[in-house]
Motif scaffolding. Structure first.
Motif, PDB file in Angstrom:
ATOM      1  N   THR A  90      -7.012   0.032   3.288  1.00  0.00           N
ATOM      2  CA  THR A  90      -6.746  -0.458   1.937  1.00  0.00           C
ATOM      3  C   THR A  90      -5.841   0.494   1.170  1.00  0.00           C
ATOM      4  O   THR A  90      -5.725   1.677   1.511  1.00  0.00           O
ATOM      5  N   THR A  91      -5.217  -0.049   0.112  1.00  0.00           N
ATOM      6  CA  THR A  91      -4.383   0.780  -0.762  1.00  0.00           C
ATOM      7  C   THR A  91      -5.224   1.838  -1.463  1.00  0.00           C
ATOM      8  O   THR A  91      -4.766   2.970  -1.681  1.00  0.00           O
ATOM      9  N   GLU A 176      -0.400  -2.886   2.542  1.00  0.00           N
ATOM     10  CA  GLU A 176      -1.643  -2.253   2.102  1.00  0.00           C
ATOM     11  C   GLU A 176      -1.565  -0.733   2.141  1.00  0.00           C
ATOM     12  O   GLU A 176      -1.893  -0.065   1.157  1.00  0.00           O
TER      13      GLU A 176
END
Length: 229
Positions: A90-91, A176
């Protein structure tokens, strides 16, 4: 002209650098002040732990983050079970990796700024009735603004260039976690990726140079304003 994929990497890099810097600055200010002014048992050990990401290979930092904050990690498993939060791929995870790597550099800049503040000024504020907290916010904090700015610049530059911890902790997922360094890495493994790698390298140089110029201008303005107080 950048392709949509390249624009995504640039946007993601700026987003990660912004949030990594924003979230790391308050604790960095507190830790920098504590290392400069406070005296407590185990200060040397604490100092070493804070600066550990500087001397460890970034891949090791990423692996330690994976062991700690992964979905099966020591803390990450509870974040996932109790709150449904997963940082891997995830970011947000890329932001955490960038913040951890840049944190000791930011602390160092702020610590040097606090070291440069005359303790007599803080003592004078205390004798006039200011609490320790009041003295920090009204005296120390304005005087260390150049150091905070320098620390923020270092954090942004470090986050924009972070690679090892990011790819180890959150992998290389387009849209992402694929920031500019990871996009360049991917481009170098593509048969026709030389042009893409060159364009993204040029963007990295422009972003870094722009940050340096803006920080230098802001630093001069802050120092000029403080000199007139």
């Amino acid at each position: 002209m950048l392709t949509p994929e390249e624009w995504t990497a640039v946007r993601l890099s700026l987003e990660v650098a912004f949030w990594a810097t924003l979230w790391s600055m308050p604790p960095a200010i507190a830790v920098g002040w504590a290392l400069s002014r406070a005296h407590f048992p185990g200060k040397g050990l604490f100092d070493g732990i804070v600066h550990l990401p500087l001397v460890l290979p970034k891949v090791v930092v990423g692996y330690l983050l994976l062991l700690t904050l992964g979905t099966r990690g020591y803390l990450g498993q509870y974040l996932y079970q109790w709150f449904g939060v997963s940082l891997v791929f995830t970011t947000a995870g890329a932001t955490v990796a960038a913040a951890v790597v840049s944190f000791p550099l930011t602390v160092n800049a702020i610590r040097l700024a606090v070291d440069g503040v005359d303790k007599g000024v803080e003592t004078a504020a205390r004798t006039l009735g200011a609490s320790r907290l009041d003295a920090f916010f009204t005296v120390t904090l304005p005087l260390i603004l150049p150091g905070i700015l320098s620390g923020a610049l270092i954090a942004v530059a470090s986050a924009l260039g972070e690679f090892g911890a990011t790819i180890t902790f959150v992998s290389n997922v387009e849209g992402e976690t694929r920031t500019i360094p990871l996009a360049i890495y991917s481009a170098t493994h593509m048969p026709d990726g030389d042009a893409m790698a060159l364009r993204l390298t040029a963007v990295s140089v422009v972003l870094a140079l722009g940050a340096l110029i803006l920080a230098e201008m802001a630093d001069h303005r802050i120092k000029f304003a403080l000199g007139r107080i």
